[in-house]
Design an enzyme around this catalytic site. Structure first.
Site, PDB file in Angstrom:
ATOM      1  N   CYS A  20      35.673 -58.408   4.858  1.00 52.62           N
ATOM      2  CA  CYS A  20      36.246 -57.724   6.017  1.00 52.62           C
ATOM      3  C   CYS A  20      35.201 -56.896   6.760  1.00 52.62           C
ATOM      4  CB  CYS A  20      37.416 -56.844   5.595  1.00 52.62           C
ATOM      5  SG  CYS A  20      37.041 -55.696   4.263  1.00 52.62           S
ATOM      6  N   HIS A 124      38.936 -51.975   2.725  1.00 54.21           N
ATOM      7  CA  HIS A 124      39.284 -52.796   3.893  1.00 54.21           C
ATOM      8  C   HIS A 124      38.755 -52.160   5.177  1.00 54.21           C
ATOM      9  CE1 HIS A 124      41.183 -55.932   6.125  1.00 54.21           C
ATOM     10  NE2 HIS A 124      41.909 -55.079   6.836  1.00 54.21           N
ATOM     11  N   ASP A 139      42.168 -56.837  13.335  1.00 49.13           N
ATOM     12  CA  ASP A 139      42.273 -56.842  11.872  1.00 49.13           C
ATOM     13  C   ASP A 139      42.213 -58.287  11.367  1.00 49.13           C
ATOM     14  OD1 ASP A 139      42.907 -56.554   9.184  1.00 49.13           O
ATOM     15  OD2 ASP A 139      44.439 -55.043   9.554  1.00 49.13           O
TER      16      ASP A 139
END
Length: 303
Positions: A20, A124, A139
Protein backbone atom coordinates in the site's frame (compact mmCIF):
# COMPACT_ATOMS: atom_id res chain seq x y z
CA UNK A 1 -7.11 24.64 -9.72
CA UNK A 2 -4.64 22.33 -11.38
CA UNK A 3 -4.42 22.23 -15.15
CA UNK A 4 -5.59 19.11 -16.94
CA UNK A 5 -3.04 16.33 -16.65
CA UNK A 6 -2.61 12.89 -18.20
CA UNK A 7 -5.37 13.60 -20.69
CA UNK A 8 -7.92 13.93 -17.90
CA UNK A 9 -7.34 10.33 -16.76
CA UNK A 10 -7.03 9.08 -13.18
CA UNK A 11 -4.25 6.70 -12.12
CA UNK A 12 -5.29 4.12 -9.51
CA UNK A 13 -3.56 1.06 -8.06
CA UNK A 14 -5.40 -1.88 -6.53
CA UNK A 15 -3.97 -3.50 -3.40
CA UNK A 16 -1.20 -6.04 -3.98
CA UNK A 17 0.15 -7.92 -0.95
CA UNK A 18 1.30 -5.26 1.56
CA UNK A 19 2.42 -2.74 -1.04
CA UNK A 20 0.00 0.00 0.00
CA UNK A 21 2.95 2.39 0.53
CA UNK A 22 3.95 1.90 -3.12
CA UNK A 23 0.34 2.44 -4.21
CA UNK A 24 0.12 5.56 -2.05
CA UNK A 25 3.27 7.16 -3.50
CA UNK A 26 2.27 6.39 -7.08
CA UNK A 27 -1.25 7.75 -6.71
CA UNK A 28 0.15 10.93 -5.15
CA UNK A 29 2.35 11.28 -8.25
CA UNK A 30 -0.43 9.98 -10.54
CA UNK A 31 1.62 7.39 -12.38
CA UNK A 32 3.65 4.19 -11.86
CA UNK A 33 6.80 6.10 -10.87
CA UNK A 34 8.01 3.72 -8.12
CA UNK A 35 8.12 -0.04 -7.56
CA UNK A 36 8.56 -1.96 -4.32
CA UNK A 37 12.21 -2.46 -5.32
CA UNK A 38 12.70 1.29 -5.55
CA UNK A 39 11.23 1.87 -2.09
CA UNK A 40 13.24 -1.02 -0.65
CA UNK A 41 16.42 0.62 -1.95
CA UNK A 42 15.45 3.90 -0.29
CA UNK A 43 14.73 2.03 2.95
CA UNK A 44 18.13 0.33 2.83
CA UNK A 45 19.85 3.68 2.29
CA UNK A 46 18.01 5.18 5.27
CA UNK A 47 18.97 2.20 7.44
CA UNK A 48 22.65 2.64 6.54
CA UNK A 49 22.59 6.33 7.43
CA UNK A 50 20.80 5.67 10.71
CA UNK A 51 23.35 3.01 11.67
CA UNK A 52 26.21 5.41 10.93
CA UNK A 53 24.62 8.06 13.13
CA UNK A 54 24.16 5.56 15.95
CA UNK A 55 27.79 4.48 15.76
CA UNK A 56 28.97 8.09 15.92
CA UNK A 57 26.66 9.40 18.61
CA UNK A 58 26.08 6.57 21.11
CA UNK A 59 27.93 4.03 23.18
CA UNK A 60 29.06 0.76 21.64
CA UNK A 61 26.47 -1.21 23.62
CA UNK A 62 23.58 1.00 22.48
CA UNK A 63 24.80 0.94 18.89
CA UNK A 64 25.11 -2.82 19.03
CA UNK A 65 21.50 -3.15 20.16
CA UNK A 66 20.36 -0.89 17.32
CA UNK A 67 22.43 -2.71 14.69
CA UNK A 68 21.14 -6.09 15.82
CA UNK A 69 17.54 -5.08 15.16
CA UNK A 70 15.69 -5.48 11.88
CA UNK A 71 15.27 -2.57 9.48
CA UNK A 72 13.46 0.42 10.95
CA UNK A 73 12.22 1.50 7.52
CA UNK A 74 10.77 -1.64 5.98
CA UNK A 75 9.19 -4.68 7.61
CA UNK A 76 9.66 -8.27 6.50
CA UNK A 77 6.11 -8.11 5.12
CA UNK A 78 6.93 -5.10 2.93
CA UNK A 79 5.47 -2.23 4.95
CA UNK A 80 7.49 1.00 4.65
CA UNK A 81 8.02 3.88 7.06
CA UNK A 82 6.92 7.47 6.51
CA UNK A 83 10.60 8.36 6.05
CA UNK A 84 10.73 6.15 2.96
CA UNK A 85 7.63 7.82 1.50
CA UNK A 86 9.18 11.22 2.22
CA UNK A 87 12.40 10.28 0.42
CA UNK A 88 10.49 8.96 -2.59
CA UNK A 89 8.46 12.13 -2.94
CA UNK A 90 11.52 14.32 -2.39
CA UNK A 91 12.82 12.95 -5.69
CA UNK A 92 9.99 14.95 -7.31
CA UNK A 93 10.54 18.02 -5.10
CA UNK A 94 7.49 17.27 -2.98
CA UNK A 95 7.42 17.92 0.76
CA UNK A 96 5.54 15.78 3.28
CA UNK A 97 4.27 17.73 6.31
CA UNK A 98 2.31 16.39 9.32
CA UNK A 99 -1.13 17.97 9.26
CA UNK A 100 -0.88 18.90 12.94
CA UNK A 101 2.30 20.91 12.26
CA UNK A 102 1.94 24.73 12.61
CA UNK A 103 3.03 25.28 9.00
CA UNK A 104 0.07 23.12 7.88
CA UNK A 105 -2.51 25.12 9.82
CA UNK A 106 -4.05 26.67 6.65
CA UNK A 107 -4.69 23.15 5.35
CA UNK A 108 -6.63 22.32 8.51
CA UNK A 109 -8.91 25.28 7.90
CA UNK A 110 -9.28 25.01 4.11
CA UNK A 111 -8.10 21.55 3.00
CA UNK A 112 -9.69 21.99 -0.42
CA UNK A 113 -7.02 24.57 -1.25
CA UNK A 114 -4.30 21.89 -1.09
CA UNK A 115 -3.46 19.16 -3.61
CA UNK A 116 -2.78 15.91 -1.72
CA UNK A 117 -2.96 14.21 1.66
CA UNK A 118 -1.33 10.97 2.81
CA UNK A 119 -3.20 8.94 5.44
CA UNK A 120 -1.71 6.21 7.65
CA UNK A 121 -2.89 3.85 10.37
CA UNK A 122 -0.63 1.01 11.52
CA UNK A 123 0.27 -0.84 8.30
CA UNK A 124 -2.01 0.83 5.77
CA UNK A 125 -1.27 3.88 3.59
CA UNK A 126 -3.45 5.67 1.09
CA UNK A 127 -3.72 9.12 -0.47
CA UNK A 128 -6.45 11.66 -1.08
CA UNK A 129 -5.56 13.65 -4.16
CA UNK A 130 -6.91 16.53 -6.21
CA UNK A 131 -6.73 15.73 -9.93
CA UNK A 132 -7.82 18.27 -12.53
CA UNK A 133 -9.62 20.29 -9.85
CA UNK A 134 -11.58 17.36 -8.37
CA UNK A 135 -10.84 15.43 -5.17
CA UNK A 136 -10.57 11.62 -5.09
CA UNK A 137 -9.86 8.95 -2.50
CA UNK A 138 -7.21 6.68 -4.05
CA UNK A 139 -7.32 4.00 -1.35
CA UNK A 140 -5.89 0.84 -2.94
CA UNK A 141 -8.43 -1.30 -1.09
CA UNK A 142 -11.12 -0.02 -3.44
CA UNK A 143 -11.56 -0.93 -7.08
CA UNK A 144 -11.59 2.67 -8.29
CA UNK A 145 -11.01 6.19 -6.96
CA UNK A 146 -13.92 7.64 -5.02
CA UNK A 147 -14.92 11.20 -5.88
CA UNK A 148 -15.08 13.64 -2.96
CA UNK A 149 -16.98 16.90 -2.81
CA UNK A 150 -15.13 19.79 -1.20
CA UNK A 151 -17.56 19.68 1.71
CA UNK A 152 -17.08 15.98 2.31
CA UNK A 153 -13.28 16.27 2.04
CA UNK A 154 -13.14 18.30 5.23
CA UNK A 155 -15.61 16.05 7.03
CA UNK A 156 -13.74 12.92 5.92
CA UNK A 157 -10.35 14.20 7.12
CA UNK A 158 -11.90 15.08 10.48
CA UNK A 159 -13.37 11.57 10.65
CA UNK A 160 -9.96 10.01 9.95
CA UNK A 161 -8.29 12.10 12.64
CA UNK A 162 -11.00 11.11 15.10
CA UNK A 163 -10.36 7.44 14.29
CA UNK A 164 -6.64 7.71 15.07
CA UNK A 165 -5.25 8.07 11.55
CA UNK A 166 -2.07 10.08 10.97
CA UNK A 167 -2.50 12.59 8.14
CA UNK A 168 0.28 14.26 6.17
CA UNK A 169 0.02 17.16 3.77
CA UNK A 170 1.95 16.97 0.47
CA UNK A 171 3.10 20.22 -1.12
CA UNK A 172 5.24 21.07 -4.12
CA UNK A 173 5.21 20.90 -7.90
CA UNK A 174 3.38 17.71 -8.79
CA UNK A 175 4.21 15.93 -12.07
CA UNK A 176 1.82 17.01 -14.80
CA UNK A 177 2.25 14.09 -17.15
CA UNK A 178 3.17 10.43 -17.05
CA UNK A 179 4.13 8.38 -20.15
CA UNK A 180 0.89 6.41 -20.29
CA UNK A 181 1.81 4.68 -23.52
CA UNK A 182 5.21 3.44 -22.35
CA UNK A 183 5.83 -0.12 -21.17
CA UNK A 184 6.56 1.23 -17.69
CA UNK A 185 2.99 2.50 -17.41
CA UNK A 186 1.79 -1.00 -16.44
CA UNK A 187 3.07 -2.57 -13.23
CA UNK A 188 0.45 -5.27 -12.86
CA UNK A 189 -1.79 -3.45 -10.37
CA UNK A 190 -2.08 0.06 -11.81
CA UNK A 191 -4.82 1.23 -14.14
CA UNK A 192 -5.85 4.42 -15.92
CA UNK A 193 -9.51 5.37 -15.60
CA UNK A 194 -11.62 8.22 -16.85
CA UNK A 195 -13.65 9.98 -14.13
CA UNK A 196 -16.77 8.46 -15.68
CA UNK A 197 -15.33 4.94 -15.52
CA UNK A 198 -14.25 5.49 -11.91
CA UNK A 199 -17.75 6.62 -10.99
CA UNK A 200 -19.33 3.67 -12.77
CA UNK A 201 -17.05 1.15 -11.02
CA UNK A 202 -17.61 2.78 -7.64
CA UNK A 203 -21.39 2.67 -8.05
CA UNK A 204 -21.26 -0.97 -9.10
CA UNK A 205 -19.44 -1.94 -5.91
CA UNK A 206 -21.32 -2.38 -2.67
CA UNK A 207 -19.34 0.14 -0.63
CA UNK A 208 -21.55 -0.33 2.40
CA UNK A 209 -20.00 -3.73 3.01
CA UNK A 210 -16.54 -4.41 4.42
CA UNK A 211 -13.71 -4.39 1.83
CA UNK A 212 -12.59 -7.77 0.40
CA UNK A 213 -10.53 -9.93 2.71
CA UNK A 214 -6.78 -9.59 2.38
CA UNK A 215 -4.03 -12.06 3.05
CA UNK A 216 -2.89 -9.93 5.98
CA UNK A 217 -5.47 -10.00 8.77
CA UNK A 218 -4.15 -7.00 10.67
CA UNK A 219 -4.56 -4.82 7.60
CA UNK A 220 -8.12 -5.99 7.20
CA UNK A 221 -8.84 -5.10 10.83
CA UNK A 222 -7.44 -1.61 10.35
CA UNK A 223 -9.44 -1.16 7.16
CA UNK A 224 -12.65 -1.89 9.04
CA UNK A 225 -11.99 1.32 10.95
CA UNK A 226 -11.65 3.31 7.72
CA UNK A 227 -14.61 5.63 7.11
CA UNK A 228 -16.20 5.11 3.71
CA UNK A 229 -18.34 7.40 1.57
CA UNK A 230 -21.26 5.19 0.66
CA UNK A 231 -24.15 6.66 -1.28
CA UNK A 232 -26.36 6.03 1.78
CA UNK A 233 -24.11 8.37 3.79
CA UNK A 234 -24.57 11.14 1.24
CA UNK A 235 -28.32 10.55 1.15
CA UNK A 236 -28.45 10.69 4.95
CA UNK A 237 -26.71 14.09 4.91
CA UNK A 238 -29.18 15.29 2.29
CA UNK A 239 -32.13 14.06 4.37
CA UNK A 240 -30.76 15.87 7.41
CA UNK A 241 -30.50 19.11 5.46
CA UNK A 242 -34.09 18.67 4.21
CA UNK A 243 -35.28 18.02 7.76
CA UNK A 244 -33.61 21.17 9.07
CA UNK A 245 -35.11 23.18 6.19
CA UNK A 246 -38.61 21.94 6.94
CA UNK A 247 -38.14 22.77 10.62
CA UNK A 248 -37.02 26.29 9.76
CA UNK A 249 -40.01 26.85 7.45
CA UNK A 250 -42.36 25.51 10.09
CA UNK A 251 -40.92 27.81 12.75
CA UNK A 252 -41.25 30.75 10.38
CA UNK A 253 -44.89 29.96 9.72
CA UNK A 254 -45.63 29.64 13.43
CA UNK A 255 -44.07 33.07 14.10
CA UNK A 256 -45.53 34.86 11.04
CA UNK A 257 -48.07 37.69 10.82
CA UNK A 258 -51.39 37.73 12.80
CA UNK A 259 -54.54 35.92 11.80
CA UNK A 260 -55.37 35.93 8.09
CA UNK A 261 -58.22 37.89 6.56
CA UNK A 262 -61.41 36.16 5.50
CA UNK A 263 -60.34 36.23 1.86
CA UNK A 264 -57.16 34.27 2.46
CA UNK A 265 -56.69 30.52 2.54
CA UNK A 266 -58.82 28.73 5.09
CA UNK A 267 -55.96 26.33 5.97
CA UNK A 268 -54.34 27.58 9.19
CA UNK A 269 -50.59 28.13 9.01
CA UNK A 270 -50.18 26.12 12.20
CA UNK A 271 -51.50 23.05 10.37
CA UNK A 272 -49.04 23.62 7.52
CA UNK A 273 -46.23 23.92 10.04
CA UNK A 274 -47.29 20.72 11.80
CA UNK A 275 -47.45 18.92 8.47
CA UNK A 276 -43.92 20.04 7.62
CA UNK A 277 -42.60 18.90 10.98
CA UNK A 278 -44.31 15.48 10.68
CA UNK A 279 -42.90 14.87 7.16
CA UNK A 280 -39.25 14.84 8.27
CA UNK A 281 -37.43 11.67 7.17
CA UNK A 282 -36.38 9.26 9.86
CA UNK A 283 -34.09 6.29 10.19
CA UNK A 284 -35.18 2.82 11.24
CA UNK A 285 -35.00 3.91 14.88
CA UNK A 286 -37.12 6.99 14.18
CA UNK A 287 -34.29 9.48 14.59
CA UNK A 288 -31.36 10.65 12.51
CA UNK A 289 -28.34 8.44 13.09
CA UNK A 290 -26.01 11.49 13.15
CA UNK A 291 -26.43 13.94 16.06
CA UNK A 292 -27.52 17.39 14.96
CA UNK A 293 -24.68 18.88 16.96
CA UNK A 294 -22.25 17.01 14.76
CA UNK A 295 -24.07 18.22 11.62
CA UNK A 296 -23.83 21.77 12.92
CA UNK A 297 -20.08 21.43 13.38
CA UNK A 298 -19.67 20.25 9.81
CA UNK A 299 -21.81 23.09 8.48
CA UNK A 300 -19.78 25.67 10.40
CA UNK A 301 -16.59 24.39 8.78
CA UNK A 302 -17.98 24.95 5.32
CA UNK A 303 -19.41 28.39 6.10
Amino acid sequence: MEGASNGGMLYHEVQESKLCAVHCVNTVLQGPFFSEIDLAALASDLDSKERQMMLQGTTTAAAGDFLSEESHNVSLGGDFSIQVLEKALEVWDLQVIPLDCPVAEPAQIDPELENAFICHLHDHWFCIRKVNGEWYNFDSLYAAPQHFSKFYLSAYLDSLKGSGWSIFLVRGNFPKECPISSSEASNGYGQWLSPEDAERITKSCNLTQAPPQRNNMSQQQHTERLPSLAETDLQMLSDMEDEDLRAAIAASLMDSSPATASGESSIPKTEIAASLMDSSPATASGESSIPKTENKDISEKTA
